[in-house]
Design a protein around this motif. Sequence first.
Motif, PDB file in Angstrom:
ATOM      1  N   LYS A   2      26.330 126.812 -36.140  1.00  0.00           N
ATOM      2  CA  LYS A   2      25.012 126.875 -36.738  1.00  0.00           C
ATOM      3  C   LYS A   2      24.289 125.564 -36.465  1.00  0.00           C
ATOM      4  O   LYS A   2      24.875 124.489 -36.584  1.00  0.00           O
ATOM      5  CB  LYS A   2      25.101 127.119 -38.244  1.00  0.00           C
ATOM      6  CG  LYS A   2      25.781 128.438 -38.595  1.00  0.00           C
ATOM      7  CD  LYS A   2      25.713 128.748 -40.080  1.00  0.00           C
ATOM      8  CE  LYS A   2      26.326 130.111 -40.365  1.00  0.00           C
ATOM      9  NZ  LYS A   2      26.179 130.514 -41.779  1.00  0.00           N
ATOM     10  N   VAL A   3      23.000 125.661 -36.113  1.00  0.00           N
ATOM     11  CA  VAL A   3      22.224 124.461 -35.827  1.00  0.00           C
ATOM     12  C   VAL A   3      20.921 124.495 -36.616  1.00  0.00           C
ATOM     13  O   VAL A   3      20.447 125.558 -37.027  1.00  0.00           O
ATOM     14  CB  VAL A   3      21.911 124.320 -34.316  1.00  0.00           C
ATOM     15  CG1 VAL A   3      23.197 124.237 -33.505  1.00  0.00           C
ATOM     16  CG2 VAL A   3      21.029 125.461 -33.826  1.00  0.00           C
ATOM     17  N   ALA A   4      20.371 123.305 -36.822  1.00  0.00           N
ATOM     18  CA  ALA A   4      19.074 123.160 -37.474  1.00  0.00           C
ATOM     19  C   ALA A   4      18.394 121.941 -36.872  1.00  0.00           C
ATOM     20  O   ALA A   4      19.012 121.152 -36.148  1.00  0.00           O
ATOM     21  CB  ALA A   4      19.235 123.009 -38.983  1.00  0.00           C
ATOM     22  N   THR A   5      17.120 121.805 -37.171  1.00  0.00           N
ATOM     23  CA  THR A   5      16.343 120.652 -36.718  1.00  0.00           C
ATOM     24  C   THR A   5      15.735 119.968 -37.922  1.00  0.00           C
ATOM     25  O   THR A   5      14.936 120.578 -38.645  1.00  0.00           O
ATOM     26  CB  THR A   5      15.246 121.088 -35.732  1.00  0.00           C
ATOM     27  OG1 THR A   5      15.852 121.597 -34.540  1.00  0.00           O
ATOM     28  CG2 THR A   5      14.351 119.905 -35.363  1.00  0.00           C
ATOM     29  N   LEU A   6      16.135 118.725 -38.162  1.00  0.00           N
ATOM     30  CA  LEU A   6      15.557 117.967 -39.265  1.00  0.00           C
ATOM     31  C   LEU A   6      14.156 117.507 -38.893  1.00  0.00           C
ATOM     32  O   LEU A   6      13.891 117.148 -37.746  1.00  0.00           O
ATOM     33  CB  LEU A   6      16.435 116.765 -39.603  1.00  0.00           C
ATOM     34  CG  LEU A   6      17.883 117.092 -40.018  1.00  0.00           C
ATOM     35  CD1 LEU A   6      18.593 115.808 -40.438  1.00  0.00           C
ATOM     36  CD2 LEU A   6      17.928 118.119 -41.145  1.00  0.00           C
ATOM     37  N   TYR A 147      21.077 131.677 -29.375  1.00  0.00           N
ATOM     38  CA  TYR A 147      20.997 131.555 -30.831  1.00  0.00           C
ATOM     39  C   TYR A 147      20.233 132.740 -31.406  1.00  0.00           C
ATOM     40  O   TYR A 147      19.365 133.322 -30.746  1.00  0.00           O
ATOM     41  CB  TYR A 147      20.300 130.251 -31.247  1.00  0.00           C
ATOM     42  CG  TYR A 147      21.042 129.013 -30.818  1.00  0.00           C
ATOM     43  CD1 TYR A 147      22.098 128.507 -31.570  1.00  0.00           C
ATOM     44  CD2 TYR A 147      20.693 128.360 -29.641  1.00  0.00           C
ATOM     45  CE1 TYR A 147      22.796 127.378 -31.159  1.00  0.00           C
ATOM     46  CE2 TYR A 147      21.382 127.232 -29.221  1.00  0.00           C
ATOM     47  CZ  TYR A 147      22.433 126.748 -29.986  1.00  0.00           C
ATOM     48  OH  TYR A 147      23.124 125.640 -29.571  1.00  0.00           O
ATOM     49  N   VAL A 148      20.548 133.059 -32.657  1.00  0.00           N
ATOM     50  CA  VAL A 148      19.871 134.115 -33.408  1.00  0.00           C
ATOM     51  C   VAL A 148      19.325 133.489 -34.687  1.00  0.00           C
ATOM     52  O   VAL A 148      19.959 132.608 -35.282  1.00  0.00           O
ATOM     53  CB  VAL A 148      20.843 135.263 -33.751  1.00  0.00           C
ATOM     54  CG1 VAL A 148      20.114 136.399 -34.466  1.00  0.00           C
ATOM     55  CG2 VAL A 148      21.539 135.781 -32.480  1.00  0.00           C
ATOM     56  N   MET A 149      18.151 133.930 -35.120  1.00  0.00           N
ATOM     57  CA  MET A 149      17.558 133.407 -36.345  1.00  0.00           C
ATOM     58  C   MET A 149      16.681 134.479 -36.975  1.00  0.00           C
ATOM     59  O   MET A 149      16.498 135.573 -36.426  1.00  0.00           O
ATOM     60  CB  MET A 149      16.747 132.142 -36.071  1.00  0.00           C
ATOM     61  CG  MET A 149      15.615 132.306 -35.087  1.00  0.00           C
ATOM     62  SD  MET A 149      14.805 130.703 -34.732  1.00  0.00           S
ATOM     63  CE  MET A 149      13.588 131.230 -33.519  1.00  0.00           C
ATOM     64  N   VAL A 150      16.136 134.173 -38.145  1.00  0.00           N
ATOM     65  CA  VAL A 150      15.198 135.050 -38.837  1.00  0.00           C
ATOM     66  C   VAL A 150      13.791 134.485 -38.647  1.00  0.00           C
ATOM     67  O   VAL A 150      13.597 133.265 -38.577  1.00  0.00           O
ATOM     68  CB  VAL A 150      15.562 135.157 -40.332  1.00  0.00           C
ATOM     69  CG1 VAL A 150      14.489 135.901 -41.117  1.00  0.00           C
ATOM     70  CG2 VAL A 150      16.912 135.858 -40.482  1.00  0.00           C
ATOM     71  N   ILE A 176       0.435 131.012 -36.649  1.00  0.00           N
ATOM     72  CA  ILE A 176       1.767 130.440 -36.516  1.00  0.00           C
ATOM     73  C   ILE A 176       2.802 131.229 -37.322  1.00  0.00           C
ATOM     74  O   ILE A 176       2.547 131.650 -38.447  1.00  0.00           O
ATOM     75  CB  ILE A 176       1.754 128.954 -36.932  1.00  0.00           C
ATOM     76  CG1 ILE A 176       3.061 128.269 -36.534  1.00  0.00           C
ATOM     77  CG2 ILE A 176       1.446 128.799 -38.415  1.00  0.00           C
ATOM     78  CD1 ILE A 176       2.992 126.753 -36.657  1.00  0.00           C
ATOM     79  N   SER A 177       3.965 131.447 -36.727  1.00  0.00           N
ATOM     80  CA  SER A 177       5.089 132.107 -37.385  1.00  0.00           C
ATOM     81  C   SER A 177       6.053 131.059 -37.924  1.00  0.00           C
ATOM     82  O   SER A 177       6.098 129.920 -37.439  1.00  0.00           O
ATOM     83  CB  SER A 177       5.830 133.021 -36.395  1.00  0.00           C
ATOM     84  OG  SER A 177       4.990 134.045 -35.914  1.00  0.00           O
ATOM     85  N   ALA A 178       6.852 131.444 -38.917  1.00  0.00           N
ATOM     86  CA  ALA A 178       7.849 130.547 -39.505  1.00  0.00           C
ATOM     87  C   ALA A 178       9.254 131.044 -39.175  1.00  0.00           C
ATOM     88  O   ALA A 178       9.484 132.255 -39.077  1.00  0.00           O
ATOM     89  CB  ALA A 178       7.667 130.457 -41.014  1.00  0.00           C
ATOM     90  N   CYS A 179      10.179 130.099 -39.026  1.00  0.00           N
ATOM     91  CA  CYS A 179      11.561 130.427 -38.693  1.00  0.00           C
ATOM     92  C   CYS A 179      12.490 130.056 -39.841  1.00  0.00           C
ATOM     93  O   CYS A 179      12.193 129.161 -40.647  1.00  0.00           O
ATOM     94  CB  CYS A 179      12.011 129.668 -37.441  1.00  0.00           C
ATOM     95  SG  CYS A 179      11.047 130.022 -35.976  1.00  0.00           S
ATOM     96  N   SER A 180      13.642 130.711 -39.884  1.00  0.00           N
ATOM     97  CA  SER A 180      14.693 130.306 -40.807  1.00  0.00           C
ATOM     98  C   SER A 180      15.105 128.873 -40.489  1.00  0.00           C
ATOM     99  O   SER A 180      14.973 128.417 -39.351  1.00  0.00           O
ATOM    100  CB  SER A 180      15.895 131.238 -40.689  1.00  0.00           C
ATOM    101  OG  SER A 180      16.392 131.283 -39.362  1.00  0.00           O
ATOM    102  N   PRO A 181      15.619 128.131 -41.468  1.00  0.00           N
ATOM    103  CA  PRO A 181      16.001 126.744 -41.200  1.00  0.00           C
ATOM    104  C   PRO A 181      17.173 126.605 -40.244  1.00  0.00           C
ATOM    105  O   PRO A 181      17.317 125.571 -39.586  1.00  0.00           O
ATOM    106  CB  PRO A 181      16.351 126.196 -42.588  1.00  0.00           C
ATOM    107  CG  PRO A 181      16.638 127.390 -43.424  1.00  0.00           C
ATOM    108  CD  PRO A 181      15.769 128.483 -42.887  1.00  0.00           C
ATOM    109  N   VAL A 182      17.988 127.635 -40.137  1.00  0.00           N
ATOM    110  CA  VAL A 182      19.206 127.572 -39.323  1.00  0.00           C
ATOM    111  C   VAL A 182      19.198 128.681 -38.277  1.00  0.00           C
ATOM    112  O   VAL A 182      18.791 129.809 -38.552  1.00  0.00           O
ATOM    113  CB  VAL A 182      20.454 127.701 -40.220  1.00  0.00           C
ATOM    114  CG1 VAL A 182      21.728 127.803 -39.393  1.00  0.00           C
ATOM    115  CG2 VAL A 182      20.543 126.519 -41.184  1.00  0.00           C
ATOM    116  N   ALA A 183      19.619 128.345 -37.069  1.00  0.00           N
ATOM    117  CA  ALA A 183      19.864 129.317 -36.000  1.00  0.00           C
ATOM    118  C   ALA A 183      21.362 129.340 -35.726  1.00  0.00           C
ATOM    119  O   ALA A 183      22.040 128.312 -35.829  1.00  0.00           O
ATOM    120  CB  ALA A 183      19.095 128.951 -34.736  1.00  0.00           C
ATOM    121  N   VAL A 184      21.899 130.503 -35.358  1.00  0.00           N
ATOM    122  CA  VAL A 184      23.345 130.694 -35.276  1.00  0.00           C
ATOM    123  C   VAL A 184      23.719 131.277 -33.913  1.00  0.00           C
ATOM    124  O   VAL A 184      23.036 132.174 -33.408  1.00  0.00           O
ATOM    125  CB  VAL A 184      23.833 131.633 -36.404  1.00  0.00           C
ATOM    126  CG1 VAL A 184      25.353 131.759 -36.395  1.00  0.00           C
ATOM    127  CG2 VAL A 184      23.353 131.134 -37.774  1.00  0.00           C
TER     128      VAL A 184
END
Length: 319
Positions: A2-6, A147-150, A176-184
């Motif tokens: 799982k990854v995220a971007t701070l 990666y997969v995300m919401v 603009i669209s919003a993404c889940s905080p984490v991609a997997v």
Amino acid sequence: MKVATLDHGGRDGRLVVVSDDLQSYRFCTDATLQEALDMGRLVPEFQDHSFDVAYCAAPLPRAFQFLDGSAYVNHVDLVRRARGAEMPARFWSDPLMYQGLSVFAGSGDEIRGRAEWGVDFEAEIAVITSAVHQGVSAEEASGFVEYVMVLNDISLRNLIPDELSKGFGFVQSKPISACSPVAVTPDALPGWDGRKLHGILKVDLNGAPFGRADAGEDMTFDFGDLIAHAAKTRALPAGTVIGSGTVSNRDPDGGPGNPVAQGGRGYSCIAEQRMVETILSGAAETPFLKTRDRVRIWMEDETGQSIFGAIDQTVRLDP
């Protein structure tokens, strides 16, 4: 993995690897997810830090390309039935897709707009690809999902008809669209079958269940199909985001579906509930988003653990 971007360390944030339980993270030797995708590697450092989604940007804040499909044709069918339009037969064999804004909001960013625009959310699944060659087959294409995300693909419903009547596509009606905080990564998703993600995509509006659709059901075009469609005449760069379109399930008895409060699976956007109301009673009753409304979109594993973290946005509309 799982990854995220701070949301610090430059315009594209700072890439981190997140623990499966979303409680801790480690910085990566590559500063951004785009760098990791370009290099074909992802190397985390050793020190753990406490993870908090409040400090996250979108996993890929600036993508090379965002292409959004309409893979759940039931959604398209409902919209057309509500306005008395016949469904073209080709919609079942040829995916709909538009090219959207390739800059993404974070999971907690406000939804902005004007009330007269008819602001709506759309709960979707999205994938981030590696570099895809032109002419890839649908069978081969799923191998390029990194990666997969919401995704929450915001739509301005009242602007769409005039824009589409020009015969050229979305621009103003798709902000603009919003993404889940984490991609997997796909290998860390038990519900991933190689081409689609099975599991309940949960949507709450103002704390009440609004949608509980299964993302793996009724997906007429899976991500292999969508990637192949996008790459028919051009290669796709690493860091391309492809959305599924609004997740939508058919009603078991063949009807247009019921709200969660009535025992149904509900809807992944307000427009679909309005379409069902129109079909059943002749008029839409549910309003589009208003200031101070709160939209929460997430998915859980079989133990109840959040997989991607939640998109949790409040609405602030201009007068």
